[in-house]
Design a protein around this motif. Structure first.
Motif, PDB file in Angstrom:
ATOM      1  N   GLN A   1       0.952  -1.215  -0.012  1.00 46.03           N
ATOM      2  CA  GLN A   1       0.088   0.069  -0.041  1.00 46.03           C
ATOM      3  C   GLN A   1       0.785   1.161   0.086  1.00 46.03           C
ATOM      4  N   LEU A   2       0.216   2.260  -0.692  1.00 46.56           N
ATOM      5  CA  LEU A   2       0.915   3.595  -0.634  1.00 46.56           C
ATOM      6  C   LEU A   2       0.279   4.637   0.173  1.00 46.56           C
ATOM      7  N   SER A   3      -0.999   4.728   0.144  1.00 51.86           N
ATOM      8  CA  SER A   3      -1.574   5.875   0.680  1.00 51.86           C
ATOM      9  C   SER A   3      -2.732   5.323   1.501  1.00 51.86           C
ATOM     10  N   ASN A   4      -3.138   6.317   2.321  1.00 52.68           N
ATOM     11  CA  ASN A   4      -4.250   5.882   3.261  1.00 52.68           C
ATOM     12  C   ASN A   4      -5.677   5.934   2.284  1.00 52.68           C
ATOM     13  N   PRO A   5      -6.652   4.692   2.760  1.00 55.61           N
ATOM     14  CA  PRO A   5      -7.603   4.617   1.854  1.00 55.61           C
ATOM     15  C   PRO A   5      -8.863   5.312   1.496  1.00 55.61           C
ATOM     16  N   PRO A   6      -9.370   5.299   0.362  1.00 55.02           N
ATOM     17  CA  PRO A   6     -10.251   6.181  -0.217  1.00 55.02           C
ATOM     18  C   PRO A   6     -11.543   5.439   0.626  1.00 55.02           C
ATOM     19  N   ILE A   7     -11.997   6.231   1.734  1.00 56.64           N
ATOM     20  CA  ILE A   7     -13.195   5.482   2.400  1.00 56.64           C
ATOM     21  C   ILE A   7     -14.471   5.714   1.458  1.00 56.64           C
TER      22      ILE A   7
END
Ligand SMILES: Cc1ncc(COP(=O)(O)O)c(C=O)c1O
Length: 449
Positions: free
Chosen positions: A328-334
């Motif tokens: 994973q790279l980024s915090n998730p698109p909720i």
């Protein structure tokens, strides 16, 4: 495979006995120009919206509205570990262990991230095997990875089947003596055939064995609907010493998959087709367990792939989470993930095994009805063996142009057209009925007249 008596039964009878028929009502069907519910046969392109999606997204909007940043920890479903809510269900859809699965990014991005780790060419082993006519994004991704590693196309070289190897120094052109055969091995069907024979794929892998670094095929080909024998291809690839990955865009949620048991190295897929998570929805990734703790694999890293215990210490040294989550790279698109959750809940309830069983019957019925149309212009290029396809049938109409497709659209069919002469239709077992399939075949018959 159970054989069905399609000749002597009406579609209404099949629908009346279809235990999965109740799921149809869980989806919104788009209206056609006449304001009627059309015959939607494009779940292979964009799956329909589950009626529960709105509530799932509204929950997150509400939590954002009332909690702001606190939602990361205190939302009904806290956002910080939100992606973990999807892991188990997604893993079951592709036949993976939870540690092997993560939901993140979109498909082409994930293919690149995985190739960074799993396409590691050496002087002697550097070739990539793909399908000729693979989905364009896969072709571009693979070609750009080759270039990234210093394999460059010379103007005019493609036409002759040769490329220039500039492996050591990506900037300087290699001398002519370094010319080698194309680093891309493109698998083509035999002359006069539309799909690949498994034996031919295996023979190529065997023949080119020592030079192959990576085999990257679609699990199901987007154009022909052919499902590949992923187990046999993976075994042959490994025997040759290559890494084997699959693009499951047209396979995830369509056919039963056993990524773990087949020992596939990696896979990526999208969730806007059969997984009904909406346009541009977040994708999924599989990395086999045997790579889970190989922290030496090169990768493009981001903070969301970093060890969860120490992520918020904001330290400089990247320590990947073991398993797929470590990519994973980024915090998730909720909001996107909320839509996917709504859909995966439905899959969980219906069960991939039941869906596959219905799918075989539904697509078998479509194939039967097409076979009954007395018009030698039409042929189905998708293999007829149920193990060699999912729910999509690609219908070639000799001599036709897009007008035929436009005519069936006017009659309320939502399908798709692929140049030069193919109509793709995908009766999806979650929401399509036997009446849909029958209705489509009648409309096609009428328009062919
Ligand atoms: C087989 C295949 N690969 C790749 C893609 C590209 O997907 P994305 O735009 O999500 O990167 C698609 C999209 O339809 C596809 O069908």
């Amino acid at each position: 495979m159970k054989s069905f008596d399609f000749k002597n039964a009406a579609p209404t009878e099949f629908d009346a006995n279809d235990e999965l028929g109740v799921f149809r009502n869980r989806f919104h069907f788009p209206k056609t120009v006449n304001g009627d519910e059309g015959i939607y046969l494009t779940g292979n392109s964009l799956g329909l919206q589950p009626k529960t999606v709105r509530a799932y997204i509204e929950q997150e909007l509400k939590d954002w509205e009332t909690l702001g940043v606190e939602g990361h920890l205190h939302a009904k479903n806290p956002w910080l570990p939100y992606h973990e809510l999807l892991t188990g269900q997604m893993a079951r859809i592709v036949g993976a262990q939870p540690v092997e699965t993560v939901v993140m990014n979109s498909l082409t991005t994930n293919l690149h991230l995985l190739m960074v780790s799993f396409y590691r060419p050496s002087d002697s082993r550097y070739k990539i095997v793909i399908e000729k006519g693979a989905f364009p994004s896969d072709q571009y991704a693979v070609e750009s990875q080759l270039k990234f590693h210093g394999y460059r196309s010379e103007p005019g070289a493609v036409a002759t089947g040769f490329r220039t190897l500039v492996n050591k120094n990506p900037v300087a052109l290699a001398p002519c003596s370094d010319r080698i055969t194309d680093p891309l091995i493109e698998l083509s069907p035999r002359e006069g055939e539309s799909t690949l024979r498994t034996d031919d794929i295996l023979e190529t892998i065997d023949r080119e064995g020592d030079s192959i670094a990576l085999i990257l095929l679609g699990g199901v080909n987007y154009y022909t609907g052919q499902a590949f024998d992923m187990k046999a291809i993976t075994a042959a690839g490994h025997k040759a010493g290559a890494i084997v990955g699959f693009d499951l865009a047209h396979a995830a949620g369509n056919i039963e998959l056993r990524m773990h048991d087949w020992s596939v190295d990696f896979a990526a897929w999208c969730s806007y087709k059969y997984l009904n998570a909406g346009p541009g929805a977040v994708g999924g990734v599989f990395v086999h367990e045997r790579h889970a703790n190989n922290l030496d694999l090169p990768r493009f890293a981001g903070w969301w792939g970093h060890d969860k215990e120490t992520r918020f210490q904001m330290g400089p040294n990247f320590k990947p989470i073991p398993g797929a989550e470590g990519w994973q790279l980024s915090n998730p698109p909720i909001l996107q993930m909320a839509a996917l959750r709504a859909s995966l809940e439905i899959f969980e309830e219906a069960g991939m095994k039941n869906l596959t069983e219905k799918s075989r019957k539904l697509t078998g019925y479509l194939e039967f009805l097409l076979g009954e149309i007395d018009d030698n212009r039409i042929s189905v290029i998708t293999p007829s063996g149920p193990n060699q396809r999912g729910c999509q049938l690609s219908i070639r109409v000799k001599g036709a142009n897009k007008t035929l497709y436009q005519q069936i659209s006017t009659h309320g069919v939502i399908a798709d057209w692929r140049e030069p002469d193919v109509i793709r239709v995908a009766p999806v077992p979650l929401y399509n009925s036997f009446a849909d399939v029958y209705g489509f075949s009648e409309i096609l018959k009428e328009c062919l007249r």
